[in-house]
Write a protein that holds these residues in place. Structure first.
Motif, PDB file in Angstrom:
ATOM      1  N   LYS A   1     -21.612-130.657  -0.544  1.00 44.31           N
ATOM      2  CA  LYS A   1     -22.243-129.481  -1.134  1.00 44.31           C
ATOM      3  C   LYS A   1     -23.751-129.596  -1.249  1.00 44.31           C
ATOM      4  O   LYS A   1     -24.413-128.630  -1.629  1.00 44.31           O
ATOM      5  N   LYS A   2     -24.293-130.806  -0.962  1.00 45.82           N
ATOM      6  CA  LYS A   2     -25.731-131.055  -1.110  1.00 45.82           C
ATOM      7  C   LYS A   2     -26.177-130.705  -2.530  1.00 45.82           C
ATOM      8  O   LYS A   2     -27.248-130.156  -2.751  1.00 45.82           O
ATOM      9  N   ALA A   3     -25.325-131.038  -3.515  1.00 46.38           N
ATOM     10  CA  ALA A   3     -25.580-130.697  -4.911  1.00 46.38           C
ATOM     11  C   ALA A   3     -26.521-131.693  -5.592  1.00 46.38           C
ATOM     12  O   ALA A   3     -27.038-131.408  -6.671  1.00 46.38           O
ATOM     13  N   HIS A   4     -26.713-132.872  -4.986  1.00 47.30           N
ATOM     14  CA  HIS A   4     -27.554-133.908  -5.576  1.00 47.30           C
ATOM     15  C   HIS A   4     -28.421-134.543  -4.488  1.00 47.30           C
ATOM     16  O   HIS A   4     -28.050-134.542  -3.320  1.00 47.30           O
ATOM     17  N   ARG A   5     -29.543-135.136  -4.897  1.00 46.54           N
ATOM     18  CA  ARG A   5     -30.400-135.876  -3.954  1.00 46.54           C
ATOM     19  C   ARG A   5     -29.960-137.340  -3.875  1.00 46.54           C
ATOM     20  O   ARG A   5     -29.959-137.946  -2.827  1.00 46.54           O
TER      21      ARG A   5
ATOM     22  N   PHE B   1     -19.989-138.284  -5.350  1.00 42.95           N
ATOM     23  CA  PHE B   1     -20.433-138.546  -3.984  1.00 42.95           C
ATOM     24  C   PHE B   1     -20.067-137.377  -3.071  1.00 42.95           C
ATOM     25  O   PHE B   1     -20.882-136.955  -2.236  1.00 42.95           O
ATOM     26  N   LEU B   2     -18.868-136.840  -3.210  1.00 41.88           N
ATOM     27  CA  LEU B   2     -18.464-135.696  -2.379  1.00 41.88           C
ATOM     28  C   LEU B   2     -19.334-134.474  -2.644  1.00 41.88           C
ATOM     29  O   LEU B   2     -19.630-133.709  -1.725  1.00 41.88           O
TER      30      LEU B   2
ATOM     31  N   GLY C   1     -14.927-140.494 -11.065  1.00 46.75           N
ATOM     32  CA  GLY C   1     -16.149-139.700 -11.006  1.00 46.75           C
ATOM     33  C   GLY C   1     -17.113-140.147  -9.926  1.00 46.75           C
ATOM     34  O   GLY C   1     -17.924-139.359  -9.442  1.00 46.75           O
ATOM     35  N   CYS C   2     -17.033-141.406  -9.515  1.00 45.08           N
ATOM     36  CA  CYS C   2     -17.903-141.910  -8.446  1.00 45.08           C
ATOM     37  C   CYS C   2     -17.641-141.164  -7.147  1.00 45.08           C
ATOM     38  O   CYS C   2     -18.566-140.707  -6.479  1.00 45.08           O
ATOM     39  N   LYS C   3     -16.363-141.048  -6.790  1.00 42.16           N
ATOM     40  CA  LYS C   3     -16.019-140.382  -5.528  1.00 42.16           C
ATOM     41  C   LYS C   3     -16.298-138.890  -5.572  1.00 42.16           C
ATOM     42  O   LYS C   3     -16.831-138.326  -4.620  1.00 42.16           O
TER      43      LYS C   3
END
Length: 139
Positions: free
Chosen positions: A24-28, A18-19, A13-15
């Protein structure tokens, strides 16, 4: 996927998280924690796109170590919108020595799992990762 020196693995889940941040710019931001009993690095917190840098800093514990990535958006002197991903190794002075050692010996392998990080920073107190420090590195 365990690190030979520390025996630390990296949860898948880390990778993937991060992707999502990178492509996707899904997270800050993402805060990662070592689960000592399981000997694995895992995602502890994910920041929403609209969260601020102050929200990110507040998500780092005062007395415990963490790894984190932050997607830093900024405008250059030429008025161009840019984005750079920072990897931050957070190791406050008051954290337990054993914990600091565990994070230090696992950092390089974990950092290599996150392909696409632009800058890396080590911090022992909040002033070392202030927004101005990121701006200075990014420019």
């Amino acid at each position: 996927m365990a690190n030979a020196r520390s025996g630390m693995g990296v949860e898948e889940g880390c990778k993937s998280t991060f992707l999502e941040l990178q492509r996707k710019k899904a997270h800050r931001y993402i805060v990662f924690k070592i689960e000592e009993n399981k000997k694995v690095v895992l995602v502890e917190k994910v920041g929403k796109v609209d969260e601020s840098y102050d929200d990110f800093c507040a998500s780092l514990p005062d007395a415990d170590c963490r790894y984190a990535v932050y997607d830093f958006d900024f405008v250059t002197e030429d008025n161009c919108q840019k984005s750079k991903i920072f990897f931050i190794a957070w190791s406050p002075d008051i954290a337990r020595i054993r914990t600091k050692f565990l994070y230090a010996t696992s950092k390089d392998k974990f950092r290599r799992e996150l392909d696409g990080v632009h800058y890396e920073m080590q911090a022992t107190d909040p002033t070392e990762i202030g927004i101005e420090a990121l701006k200075e590195r990014a420019n």
